[in-house]
Design a protein around this motif. Structure first.
Motif, PDB file in Angstrom:
ATOM      1  N   TRP A  35      -5.807   4.294  -1.645  1.00  0.00           N
ATOM      2  CA  TRP A  35      -5.607   2.853  -1.793  1.00  0.00           C
ATOM      3  C   TRP A  35      -6.856   2.172  -2.332  1.00  0.00           C
ATOM      4  O   TRP A  35      -6.762   1.285  -3.193  1.00  0.00           O
TER       5      TRP A  35
ATOM      6  N   GLN B  96      -6.477   9.608   4.267  1.00  0.00           N
ATOM      7  CA  GLN B  96      -6.240   9.917   2.858  1.00  0.00           C
ATOM      8  C   GLN B  96      -5.584   8.744   2.141  1.00  0.00           C
ATOM      9  O   GLN B  96      -5.915   8.440   0.990  1.00  0.00           O
ATOM     10  N   LEU B  97      -4.665   8.060   2.847  1.00  0.00           N
ATOM     11  CA  LEU B  97      -3.998   6.910   2.251  1.00  0.00           C
ATOM     12  C   LEU B  97      -4.995   5.810   1.935  1.00  0.00           C
ATOM     13  O   LEU B  97      -4.932   5.171   0.876  1.00  0.00           O
ATOM     14  N   GLU B  98      -5.948   5.601   2.837  1.00  0.00           N
ATOM     15  CA  GLU B  98      -6.956   4.569   2.612  1.00  0.00           C
ATOM     16  C   GLU B  98      -7.843   4.922   1.417  1.00  0.00           C
ATOM     17  O   GLU B  98      -8.194   4.043   0.618  1.00  0.00           O
TER      18      GLU B  98
ATOM     19  N   LEU C 177      -3.322  11.258   7.529  1.00  0.00           N
ATOM     20  CA  LEU C 177      -2.552  10.476   6.561  1.00  0.00           C
ATOM     21  C   LEU C 177      -3.206   9.124   6.317  1.00  0.00           C
ATOM     22  O   LEU C 177      -3.345   8.687   5.162  1.00  0.00           O
ATOM     23  N   GLU C 178      -3.613   8.456   7.395  1.00  0.00           N
ATOM     24  CA  GLU C 178      -4.247   7.153   7.248  1.00  0.00           C
ATOM     25  C   GLU C 178      -5.555   7.254   6.465  1.00  0.00           C
ATOM     26  O   GLU C 178      -5.849   6.414   5.614  1.00  0.00           O
TER      27      GLU C 178
ATOM     28  N   GLY D 277       1.558   5.446  -1.442  1.00  0.00           N
ATOM     29  CA  GLY D 277       2.028   6.299  -0.362  1.00  0.00           C
ATOM     30  C   GLY D 277       2.668   7.591  -0.831  1.00  0.00           C
ATOM     31  O   GLY D 277       2.523   8.643  -0.203  1.00  0.00           O
TER      32      GLY D 277
ATOM     33  N   VAL E  56       0.409  10.733  -1.284  1.00  0.00           N
ATOM     34  CA  VAL E  56      -0.332  11.278  -0.157  1.00  0.00           C
ATOM     35  C   VAL E  56       0.533  12.278   0.600  1.00  0.00           C
ATOM     36  O   VAL E  56       1.650  11.956   1.011  1.00  0.00           O
TER      37      VAL E  56
ATOM     38  N   ARG F 280       0.832  -1.203   0.000  1.00  0.00           N
ATOM     39  CA  ARG F 280       0.000   0.000   0.000  1.00  0.00           C
ATOM     40  C   ARG F 280       0.866   1.252   0.000  1.00  0.00           C
ATOM     41  O   ARG F 280       0.631   2.185  -0.763  1.00  0.00           O
ATOM     42  N   GLN F 281       1.885   1.245   0.849  1.00  0.00           N
ATOM     43  CA  GLN F 281       2.766   2.398   0.917  1.00  0.00           C
ATOM     44  C   GLN F 281       3.526   2.596  -0.388  1.00  0.00           C
ATOM     45  O   GLN F 281       3.698   3.711  -0.877  1.00  0.00           O
TER      46      GLN F 281
END
Length: 445
Positions: free
Chosen positions: A428, A423-425, A420-421, A171, A174, A166-167
């Motif tokens: 993703w 927006q990252l989700e 961050l989590e 990543g 983001v 995912r990162q």
């Protein structure tokens, strides 16, 4: 020594993202309805050739027997699924299997692996988040899920790899700005009813064209900044600027003032003036926070100025031999050996080894619990007996210790991580959808 980067509690199942319903735009060929899917031997008895191809995902071929096993394994992860039809559940489970294979294909291409240190760090993090030791966590998992230690470690390795994927895939796309954090801080302050004593220096907007106004505003900003730095009050500064007025607004509630004003002063320390004025029809408002009330409790964190010697343990077969080496080095130190020389010679942390083992000031929240506990209990300028962490055996030399107030810093870091989590989700999820749409999937059931 430092904690593994992924910060979420590791689940026993894949992300809900893998439950994406069958996408009508994906490149999928279905030769028979998915409702034909069943679990276990009931449906298998209808097939004589268990090695018949049931599913093709890009260049990967999956037999009927393998697919049934994977579907049954996915189904076992769920309890009672009330409110969902059998056909929808079967479709979602099939999608989970497909997505797992797509991610595994990417993993194989980029060569991502989960090291023993990664898995151990993940275990320690999950155990800590649940207030358990690693052994207690493993026992609880086996009791509640039936997974033994080997199976659970495999699950953890899968989750570590998923986080790394995912990162790696999204990543870099983001970014969280300081303005986003400030806005979140303002929302928190408003929700908590934070009260501030505020003063306002109101300056008329300069007349003239754009260029003239720009130069005049620069001059005003410079005058205010210099006067404030010299210790002058807003009332004194107001007397130096034509048309400026000073207003003591007294105590105001963040929940009651306009959003623009709240955002500007929510994160402003007591005694400071906003860097940029808030402009409205009255003019330019230079707000100063005199004091704050109702803030959350202080976050005091222990820190230590520490050096270490690390003997890395890459697998458990090395643990005893590395412990013996660490004990021998510890005895040399007690006998008067030079710590920096031993660190330069023997430490596997080559970055700090070149500095005689020096790590500098480190907060207890920056390192794994065993390291943090050892460095805060250590007697300054003495050596700790070898300490085991997921990275190996450490011998610490603590030069100094202190307690620091990191309330604002920690709060900003927590907000940054939360944003961050989130927006990252979101990114993703979009990437998973794209992967599924671009894949060639031939379902032959």
């Amino acid at each position: 020594m430092f904690q593994n980067s992924f910060a979420r509690t590791v689940c026993l199942t894949l992300s809900v993202a893998l439950l994406t319903p069958l996408n009508p735009y994906a490149q999928t060929v279905v030769n028979s309805p998915s409702s034909a899917l069943e679990f276990g031997q009931k449906y298998a008895s209808n097939y004589q050739l268990l090695d018949e191809i049931a599913l093709v995902i890009n260049d990967e071929v999956i037999s009927y027997q393998q697919l049934q096993q994977e579907l049954a394994r996915e189904r076992a992860q769920f309890g009672d699924m009330e409110g969902i039809s059998t056909q929808m559940l079967q479709t979602q489970l099939l999608e989970r299997v497909i997505m797992q294979h797509l991610l595994a294909q990417i993993q194989q291409k980029v060569g991502i692996q989960a090291s023993e240190q990664d898995i151990e760090a993940a275990l320690m993090q999950v155990a800590g988040q649940n207030g358990l030791s690693v052994d207690e966590l493993l026992g609880k998992v086996q009791q509640e899920t039936g997974l033994d230690e080997r199976a659970f470690r495999a699950q953890m390795a899968h989750e570590v790899i998923l986080q790394q994927l995912r990162q790696g895939l999204v990543g870099q796309n983001v970014r969280i700005s300081e303005a986003q954090i400030d806005q979140q801080l303002a929302q928190i302050a408003r929700a908590q009813g934070l009260r501030l004593q505020v003063q306002d220096l109101l300056v008329p907007v300069p007349a003239g064209g754009v260029k003239e106004r720009g130069e005049a505003v620069k001059q005003i900003l410079s005058t205010i900044a210099n006067a404030h730095q010299a210790g002058q009050s807003l009332a004194q500064i107001a007397s130096q600027i034509n048309g400026a007025t000073f207003n003591d607004l007294g105590e105001v509630s963040m929940a009651q003032i306009p959003t623009r004003f709240a955002n500007a002063i929510a994160n402003l320390p007591a005694g400071e003036i906003v860097e940029s004025p808030i402009t409205d029809r009255d003019g330019m408002h230079f707000l100063k926070v005199v004091s704050k009330q109702g803030e959350g409790g202080a976050y005091q964190l222990p820190e230590a100025n520490v050096a270490h010697i690390l003997l890395r343990v890459d697998n458990e077969t090395q643990a005893n031999s590395q412990k013996q080496r660490a004990d021998a080095l510890y005895q040399q130190l007690l006998a008067g050996a030079d710590f920096s020389v031993l660190a330069q010679t023997y430490s596997d942390d080559r970055v700090s080894a070149s500095q005689g083992g020096q790590l500098g000031w480190i907060g207890a929240d920056e390192v794994v619990p065993a390291f943090a506990e050892a460095m805060m209990q250590a007697i300054p300028n003495q050596y700790t007996a070898p300490v085991r962490t997921p990275y190996g055996w450490h011998i610490l030399k603590v030069l100094d210790q202190r307690i620091v107030d990191r309330s604002e810093e920690v709060l900003r870091a927590q907000i940054r991580q939360s944003l961050l989590e989130k927006q990252l989700e979101e990114v993703w999820q979009q990437r998973l959808l794209e992967l599924r749409q671009q894949a060639y999937v031939d379902i032959r059931l």
